[in-house]
Design an enzyme around this catalytic site. Structure first.
Site, short mmCIF file in Angstrom:
data_model
loop_
_atom_site.label_atom_id
_atom_site.label_comp_id
_atom_site.label_asym_id
_atom_site.label_seq_id
_atom_site.Cartn_x
_atom_site.Cartn_y
_atom_site.Cartn_z
N CYS A 166 -3.90 -0.35 -0.35
CA CYS A 166 -5.34 -0.07 -0.62
C CYS A 166 -5.45 -1.01 -2.01
O CYS A 166 -5.60 -2.30 -1.58
CB CYS A 166 -5.37 1.47 -1.29
SG CYS A 166 -7.10 1.95 -1.80
N HIS A 223 -4.26 4.45 3.00
CA HIS A 223 -3.04 5.18 2.53
C HIS A 223 -2.01 5.50 3.46
O HIS A 223 -2.33 6.78 3.66
CB HIS A 223 -3.40 6.14 1.43
CG HIS A 223 -3.95 5.75 0.06
ND1 HIS A 223 -3.30 5.24 -0.90
CD2 HIS A 223 -5.31 5.19 -0.24
CE1 HIS A 223 -4.00 4.73 -1.94
NE2 HIS A 223 -5.47 4.80 -1.55
N GLU A 231 0.91 6.41 3.06
CA GLU A 231 1.86 7.05 2.57
C GLU A 231 1.80 8.69 2.66
O GLU A 231 2.57 9.54 2.40
CB GLU A 231 2.26 6.65 1.31
CG GLU A 231 1.37 6.95 0.00
CD GLU A 231 0.09 6.29 0.07
OE1 GLU A 231 -0.90 6.56 -0.81
OE2 GLU A 231 -0.09 5.35 0.97
#
Length: 272
Positions: free
Chosen positions: A131, A241, A243
């Site tokens: 990001c 994102h 993660e």
């Protein structure tokens, strides 16, 4: 003093922190999602990199830390990038400006990223930008950003913005598709030409740096991933994102796995 590694720890990566100012007290902070994804899906250990004040930008501590690492992760954050500070990390803000303003600016993070990216590129180590991290790579190499996607296109602002009406974990659900370049570095990792990704950002790439290759695009044409041209290892940034749902999302899992493998390979080259 050197970092001591056990036989089970194959690579150690640096993860950028952010600056938080509460009640006049400065704190460095990091969401645990990054650490968990790196530990369990990239198979690496983490060192959290502290943010940098202007008066400390020329101190060699951050550069020394980078030399002991095997990879760099540029994390996301709500703050906007100050391109002037990222390009000149020792610069001070104006007398009427604060270095840190919640959700708006984080110049200590900008300074950290400037130093960390510079050293990682010089050392030829793996980089994963997430990001804000993708945007930092772009600015580092001379690219530009849309200061606000809302000012660029209304539809784009709606597509990419946070969804405040949803619970926090649901804000990271898939928001739009990305088209992946078939002859780039992301395609062999993703193994698909189209994927669903989440989207929570206000800024975005306006002009992609000439040193970067576009790897994926959103339906509105916004660059969603880019890699460093001619890099000796995996040096890539993504606008989403990975993660957040790495345990269930295949693209996210493959991205962290590939980054971990690149860090291990880099670690092994340092031993010879």
């Amino acid at each position: 003093m050197t970092l001591q590694r056990s036989d089970k720890v194959r690579a150690v990566v640096g993860v950028t922190s952010n600056r938080l100012l509460v009640d006049g007290v400065h704190r460095d902070w990091l969401r645990r999602k990054y650490v968990k994804a790196l530990l369990h899906h990239a198979g690496v250990a983490c060192v959290i990199l502290p943010t940098i004040d202007a008066e400390d930008a020329r101190v060699e501590v951050a550069r020394a830390i980078m030399g002991a690492l095997d990879g760099l992760v540029l994390t996301g954050d709500e703050s906007n990038i100050d391109p002037a500070v990222l390009k000149a990390p020792a610069s001070y803000p104006g007398a009427d400006q604060q270095d840190v303003e919640d959700g708006l600016r984080d110049r200590p993070r900008d300074r950290l990223s400037a130093v960390a990216i510079g050293r990682a590129i010089a050392l030829g180590m793996p980089i994963l930008g997430i990001c804000r991290g993708l945007q930092e790579l772009n600015v580092h190499f001379g690219g530009t950003l849309h200061p606000s996607l809302a000012e660029w296109r209304l539809g784009s602002a709606l597509m990419h913005a946070e969804k405040p009406d949803r619970p926090r974990d649901r804000q990271y659900d898939a928001a739009h598709t990305v088209r992946i370049c078939s002859d780039g570095g992301l395609f062999p990792i993703a193994r698909v030409i189209e994927a669903q990704v989440n989207s929570l950002h206000n800024q975005g790439i306006k002009a992609l740096a000439t040193a970067l290759k576009p790897e994926a695009w959103a339906p509105d044409g916004l660059v969603e991933a880019a890699s460093v041209i001619g890099a000796p290892t995996l040096q890539i940034g993504v606008q989403w994102h990975p993660e957040w749902h790495v345990s269930t999302d295949l693209l996210s899992k493959r991205l962290f796995t590939a980054f971990g493998e690149a860090c291990v390979a880099y670690c092994q080259t340092k031993k010879h």
